[in-house]
Design an enzyme around this catalytic site. Sequence first.
Site, mmCIF file in Angstrom:
data_model
loop_
_atom_site.group_PDB
_atom_site.id
_atom_site.type_symbol
_atom_site.label_atom_id
_atom_site.label_comp_id
_atom_site.label_asym_id
_atom_site.label_seq_id
_atom_site.Cartn_x
_atom_site.Cartn_y
_atom_site.Cartn_z
ATOM 1 N N GLU A 152 -13.666 56.825 -31.243
ATOM 2 C CA GLU A 152 -13.083 56.173 -29.715
ATOM 3 C C GLU A 152 -14.200 56.345 -28.883
ATOM 4 O O GLU A 152 -14.965 55.428 -27.437
ATOM 5 C CB GLU A 152 -12.250 56.089 -29.101
ATOM 6 C CG GLU A 152 -10.234 55.532 -29.958
ATOM 7 C CD GLU A 152 -10.480 54.052 -30.375
ATOM 8 O OE1 GLU A 152 -11.497 53.512 -29.538
ATOM 9 O OE2 GLU A 152 -10.651 53.790 -31.475
ATOM 10 N N SER B 256 52.552 38.950 -30.788
ATOM 11 C CA SER B 256 53.442 39.975 -31.300
ATOM 12 C C SER B 256 52.967 41.219 -30.654
ATOM 13 O O SER B 256 53.904 42.219 -30.956
ATOM 14 C CB SER B 256 54.004 40.015 -32.199
ATOM 15 O OG SER B 256 54.522 38.473 -32.662
#
Length: 775
Positions: free
Chosen positions: A193, A470
């Site tokens: 780079e 229930s």
Amino acid sequence: MKKSASPRKSPKKKNTRKGKSARRPWFWRLFLRVFFIGVVLLAGWMVYLDAVVTSRFEGRRFEVPSRVYARPLELYDGASVSSGALQRELELSGYRAGDGSQAGTYRRNGGHFIISTRGFLFTDGLEPRRRLSLNIYSDQVQDFRVLSGDPSPIVRLEPAQIGGIYPAHKEDRVLVQLADVPDLFTDTLLAVEDRNFHDHVGVAPLSIGRAMLANIRAGQIVQGGSTLTQQLVKNFFLTRDQTLLRKGNEALMSLLLELHYEKNDILETYVNEVYVGQAGTRAIHGFGLASQFYFGESIRDLQAHQIALLVGLVKGPSYYNPRRHPERALSRRNLVIDVMAETDLISEQDAARARAQPLGVTNQASYSENRYPAYIDLVRRHLARDYKQEDLQSEGLRIFTTLNPAIQYAAEFAVKDMLGRMEGSSDTTLESAMVVTSRDSGEVLALVGGRDPKYAGFNRAVDASRPIGSLVKPFVYLTALQNPDRYTLITPVEDKGFSLVFDDGRRWEPENYDKEQRGEVPLHKALSHSYNLPTVRVGLDVGIGAVKSTLQGFGVPGGISEYPSMLLGSVSMTPVTVAQIYQGLATSGFNTPLRTIRQVTDAQGEALSRYSLKVDQVADPAAVHLVQYVMQETMQEGTGRSAYRTVPRELSLAGKTGTTDDGRDSWFAGFSGDLLAVTWVGRDDNGPTSLTGATGALPVWSRFMSQVPQHGFSPVVPDGVEYLWVNPDEVALTEEHCDNARLVPFITGSEPDVEVSCGGNIERRIRGWFEGLFQ
């Protein structure tokens, strides 16, 4: 002859010369003024850019997301885990199948595993790398050995990252220091780079020409023209717009960056900032995360061919994506390896070996999107009590949760598998939610928010508030049993119809689910068979307010309407809330707040918060024990008995079914010795179904419980409780081998004062003695 006079100069020409002479000072004055204004503006702009550069660079440079981890898996002789669960958890953590010799790999041959761990920094110290050998037989670890590394009888595997809390811009990264990055990595990066990185001042016009020449020679792009500093400025400060203004700002800011900061500081920032891939909506930034994302490895452990691939990705993470375009990635990687050899970073022999290596990326990214969105949603809600959202999104916190990946997998599978079977050819679309906790500690081990566990939308486990039917009944009877002078498990209760007339003239006539009435029944049978009429009678007798107080003590938030219908479950709760109140029943009357988080640390591993077990006794343990007894009876004789078609009968369980009108909500809540699970099945539009608690939620619950290694529920008998043989129909003590004899727990002093005997029936006694020989 008279001579003529000499001709005069043209007035026009004379004026022209004077005009030119007059304009020259004016032009230069204007030029100097414009130049001066330009210099002032440029200086002002440079001051502004300098402030931007220094403030960002010297402040918090990165918003680092918080990372959310599952609980670490502990391996030792006797640990409960199946072979499939261990392999799934290794893969969840990014381990690769191989020979088990390199860190982050494993080898499996049936139930035999060789595992090379990576090590992990926990708050109580570093868990070092080790090479392990173990066998799994009958869902238990056996022959556990440490082949290499520090010996230890217990080894914690690194916890799998299950998600993160990301910034709004969806950037993710793992920060690394330059000292932790191998020299070969940074040297390769600069060779590809920016070879003159240590010599230029931020911009290098000549490097553009050199890069063009190198690319022409290679036939492909192998070297960039912008300096590494310019790339950092572009990514860190600017947009990607290709305009002259942006390029000018890029050059100026690069100069300023180089003016203020050391080269190593710039290089370290670049290593953490560069964009290297995408995981769904999440952007992968920095080589620290990239090494884990692609290889499941720390950056300090990468080999030459892995370094080459990561450096090569800088030019085009999408184009060279090794998972989608392996041929392109391989070609790009080999070009970088060529550069490494040309610049003498590696030998030609090492380069040849590196080229011969496969790409070696993991099949799945070891750090991906939130794998369990419903669970992460609950984690975020718990974190919100102590942390600001912006801190969670930017401070790089490490959040260690209680999630058990093996149990989560079993819960997800049970929901998906059983819903598909229930729907069959019906057009009805069923949904479900499940919450699984540790019975003793209240840690949330798994959470399913819907039949599609990867869907990050509506979380039914946390947000779907539905009538519980229930499931409320154990709390009605617990309220009554805390008055032992009035109620015991064999107290007769009336299963007879009645009606209530309210002040406004409305009439309420409750019914049993099967429309039948049975007269007087023992209290334990009324609960285990879930009869409605006795429940309402008992609830009205002890008081609706008292039942409401019991529910709130066990953790029901907010208001509860004090209508009689509440006694049959008209009160609405989410699955998480139901798990919370049933946690109290499972722990003998102690309100144990549910927890999803064990610990939070900062990015360096320093502990910030520890979430310890907290308990608050809210009910008499003796009365709760009586309810636990009936919940076990429910599984053996009552509405939950069909569970044993799936679950081994030797696994002792306790639970309760719940159904609302027209089967709109099917519930089941129950627990073993290790786990508590709550399941809901219904429709998102609240439409009717043909399901009850026993035919909808219970099969899902049973399917889950059958997949997970665990122990049966064997409650400890608290002080003040004794077991006696009674005849429930006679409400009297009796002998063990008499007809209708039942061993029932009583709070001391509440047992019957009447005794009935079956006489000296020698045949019954002999039969009982004979049967006892085989028990």
